[in-house]
Design a protein around this motif. Structure first.
Motif, PDB file in Angstrom:
ATOM      1  N   HIS A 136       0.706  -1.212   0.143  1.00 34.65           N
ATOM      2  CA  HIS A 136       0.185  -0.110  -0.113  1.00 34.65           C
ATOM      3  C   HIS A 136       0.978   1.336   0.115  1.00 34.65           C
ATOM      4  N   ASN A 168       0.758   3.757   1.899  1.00 37.95           N
ATOM      5  CA  ASN A 168       1.020   4.155   2.903  1.00 37.95           C
ATOM      6  C   ASN A 168       2.235   3.087   3.911  1.00 37.95           C
ATOM      7  N   MET A 224       1.798  -0.133   4.235  1.00 35.63           N
ATOM      8  CA  MET A 224       1.286  -1.259   4.688  1.00 35.63           C
ATOM      9  C   MET A 224       1.704  -2.582   3.744  1.00 35.63           C
ATOM     10  N   VAL A 235      -2.603  -8.221   6.697  1.00 36.93           N
ATOM     11  CA  VAL A 235      -2.264  -6.702   6.502  1.00 36.93           C
ATOM     12  C   VAL A 235      -1.407  -6.553   7.718  1.00 36.93           C
ATOM     13  N   ARG A 236       0.180  -5.989   7.392  1.00 41.74           N
ATOM     14  CA  ARG A 236       0.975  -5.742   8.472  1.00 41.74           C
ATOM     15  C   ARG A 236       1.138  -4.136   8.282  1.00 41.74           C
ATOM     16  N   GLY A 237       0.983  -3.670   9.268  1.00 41.22           N
ATOM     17  CA  GLY A 237       1.217  -1.978   9.353  1.00 41.22           C
ATOM     18  C   GLY A 237       2.030  -1.530  10.633  1.00 41.22           C
ATOM     19  N   ASP A 238       2.037  -0.357  10.818  1.00 41.15           N
ATOM     20  CA  ASP A 238       2.813   0.309  11.920  1.00 41.15           C
ATOM     21  C   ASP A 238       2.085   1.518  12.468  1.00 41.15           C
ATOM     22  N   GLY A 239       0.698   1.094  12.535  1.00 39.72           N
ATOM     23  CA  GLY A 239      -0.148   2.196  13.076  1.00 39.72           C
ATOM     24  C   GLY A 239      -0.874   2.898  12.118  1.00 39.72           C
ATOM     25  N   GLN A 240      -0.983   2.412  10.892  1.00 35.98           N
ATOM     26  CA  GLN A 240      -1.792   2.971   9.633  1.00 35.98           C
ATOM     27  C   GLN A 240      -3.220   3.134   9.974  1.00 35.98           C
ATOM     28  N   VAL A 241      -3.659   4.398   9.742  1.00 38.73           N
ATOM     29  CA  VAL A 241      -5.371   4.559   9.725  1.00 38.73           C
ATOM     30  C   VAL A 241      -5.647   5.246   8.580  1.00 38.73           C
TER      31      VAL A 241
END
Lengths: 429, 429
Positions: free
Chosen positions: A110, A112, A114, A421-427
């Motif tokens: 993504h 962003n 992700m 889905v692996r993120g780091d705090g994405q909103v």
């Protein structure tokens, strides 16, 4: 069904499904080596339990004989040491296949940051509804365990004792491997209502696969509320084009009709272009008749054959065009054009396997793109529609629907997928 | 329904389906450029027909206002030039996406020399059953035409005049492009029985996709005899682990609950590990309350919040855990462990989108592999479950079943495949 008995059956089925769901949660995280170990252990357990299995099977066979079942049906039911070996070999072969579970099907980054991965996962709980062949019990269990699915089995009444003995052995194999034995749930209640309860268990059964005659399949498809894959019914055609190599046509229709007439990928109707019908029908029909094939011809083909002195050809009725004979019977129709052949197949075919014999690339492309079927063939026999022939190494059935899986279904077709889905705090903005 | 009227409705629906099937045969061989031209022409036709569309829509809006419908529902129904532009942009965007039809998914060389290709093909006839939003009409048609499928549309009563006007324009666009206009069949009969007839048309409808509230979806899933994809219902959870970064947790639950509470990928329940609940709940709940969120807490969370002097928190009942609020309401539960969180999600989730917030890789892997949902998130908001966010460029719905398609469904998920086998006279031995 009387209501007290119905409530009791409901509880019985609900209980089976609850245990299957629990097992499926363990299977979803089971390693490939654990699942393969389970397959090996189940194969060994079948051998260890062979005496009990064969004794139970003899009781089933005797009951079917007493009930006056035809020999073909009794043959399907009968087990011997050779057939037990075949079932064991099947399990061992499935162990050797690649595990589809965990396969990464797609990876999306993504904007962003992700990471989105599409990963193959088990379906969950698969219910199999089938008829007299006890080998389906072992085949289905092998494929389900390999793909991390819990199996809920509802076999036919005729094979009940055999199936119970087989499942007892399979349970022992699972236990020896460390896979929860509740991953195989066998429904011993063979009343019709047990099928109805399984196929309406929304949220408890992830997929139902019916295997058997067209009556069973139609009933399951019509009444299922859970996702279903329609399998098997094959009213397959071989179309011999104006530009056909008639030697190839002869080999192909002979193979498609006579090599194993009782299966769904055998041909049921021969369509012949009018430009070749006059010369070729009087050649091919006696050839097929010699192999025991009874021909039912359209008006035009009857006229051609009678002119040529061919006897023993019956007139086809409208019903013949839609009949899956599963026997040494062949409907024959002369068509005016490739378009007419495609129209006939569109009207009467079951989306299974359809063949064109032609040396014209244009005609072939037209047929292959326009005929709506799971498998379309150019210059080859419909008999190849089979998971083993397609190199899948296994087969749970042949799908004739278009949702999810089409044609031969192997291990991959018994799986679903999920997005991780692996993120780091994405909103989301 | 009185039987004469029912027979007439049956004929009406059968006729629509017959025309759709015929169009689907033309679409299956339509080139990508022809389909894209159709999309462009439909966009232009919407603009050309905007006055008629807006006039029809005003009648629908007025009728809904007179019937006392809530403003949110009227807003969903209402069209203006800006919204017509958005629908047009949607069609143009779909024209720019890659055509999935014809994609080669696999190629197998049989030892006997036959070439077996697995090729993506249209599904055939897709029936859409939906409610008040008229933009679904245009979106669904765009995606169906791009993927070579005929569309049978059954929209809601409220939007009937708008939909008729939209379909009239879309038909003009198709005609201008040379794609048969019967590829779009709009069912003007909005009685409940027209849905029943569509979803039981075995062999005539290849796939039905319901879009709307949970009542509509459940009815279609329970009564459909044709293949169906269950979409939309999302009882999504955010689990804040013992090892969570609480700043991330705050951003994520705020986004997942409040950014657009009326959609299926919004969070409905917050699960909080007991080790962080005492300090964090008195911080996050007032923050959410300021944003208008009403919290319904479990006993433990209520005790924590009351001790901290938080007011206006209601007690959750069992019903709350299974409710998709689609509103600024959030259920909150304290859990003892990651396992307890997974168990809660397993019991109450709808296999849609589930989130863990944690800095522990081990906890993340455990959650991501064990939670059975279309999309599982580590440290990101559930709001990303969306075809556009996943880069599909389009979305027909979000599947919550495991057969065929899971999560956001784009163009690929509206296709099937077939096997094309090319031989030189091969027969099976």
């Amino acid at each position: 069904m009387e209501s007290g008995r119905h409530a009791e059956l409901e509880t019985y089925i609900a209980d089976k499904l609850k245990h299957a769901r629990r097992a499926s949660r363990a299977l979803v995280v089971a390693s490939t080596s654990l699942k393969n170990e389970a397959l090996q252990q189940m194969a060994e357990a079948l051998w260890d339990g062979r005496e009990e299995i064969l004794a139970a099977n003899q009781q089933d066979v005797r009951a079917s004989e007493m009930a006056g079942q035809p020999p073909s049906r009794i043959d399907r039911l009968m087990l011997d040491e050779h057939r037990i070996r075949q079932m064991m070999d099947g399990l061992v072969q499935v162990a050797q296949l690649d595990d589809p579970v965990g396969e990464r099907l797609d990876a999306i980054l993504h904007p962003n940051g992700m990471r989105i991965e599409k990963v193959r996962v088990p379906m969950g709980v698969i219910a199999m509804i089938y008829e007299s062949r006890p080998n389906v019990t072992v085949d289905a269990v092998g494929l389900c365990i390999k793909t991390g699915n819990a199996a809920v089995l509802r076999g036919g009444r005729e094979a009940l004792r055999s199936n119970i003995a087989l499942v007892r052995a399979l349970h022992q194999g699972l236990e020896a491997s460390g896979v929860p034995s509740e991953a195989i749930q066998f429904v011993e209640r063979v009343e019709r209502e047990s099928v109805d309860l399984l196929i309406t268990a929304v949220g408890l059964v992830d997929l139902v696969i019916p295997r058997g005659g067209s009556g069973l399949i139609e009933r399951v498809v019509r009444h299922a509320q859970v996702p279903v894959i329609e399998t098997g019914v094959g009213n397959c055609h071989v179309y011999v084009d104006t530009a056909a190599d008639l030697a190839k046509a002869r080999e192909i229709i002979t193979n498609a009709k006579t090599q194993r007439p009782s299966v769904c990928n055998a041909a049921e109707t021969l369509l012949v272009h009018k430009s070749v019908a006059g010369a070729w029908l009087p050649e091919i029909v006696p050839h097929l008749a010699q192999l025991g094939v009874q021909v039912r011809g359209c008006e035009q083909s009857l006229a051609i054959l009678q002119d040529a002195g061919c006897r023993n050809v019956l007139a086809a009725t409208d019903e013949d065009w839609s009949t899956e004979y599963l026997d040494l019977v062949l409907a024959v129709k002369v068509v005016d054009s490739l378009d007419a052949a495609i129209e006939h197949i569109t009207e009467y075919g079951t989306l299974h396997s359809e063949v064109i014999v032609t040396e014209s690339e244009e005609a072939a492309v037209d047929f292959l793109s326009r005929v709506d079927a799971a498998v379309v063939y150019h210059n080859a026999s419909s008999r190849f529609t089979d998971g083993f022939e397609f190199g899948f190494g296994a087969e749970i059935g042949i799908s004739t629907q278009k949702l999810h899986a089409r044609g031969p279904m192997g291990l991959r077709e018994m799986t679903s997928y999920k997005y991780i889905v692996r993120g780091d705090g994405q909103v989301r903005g």
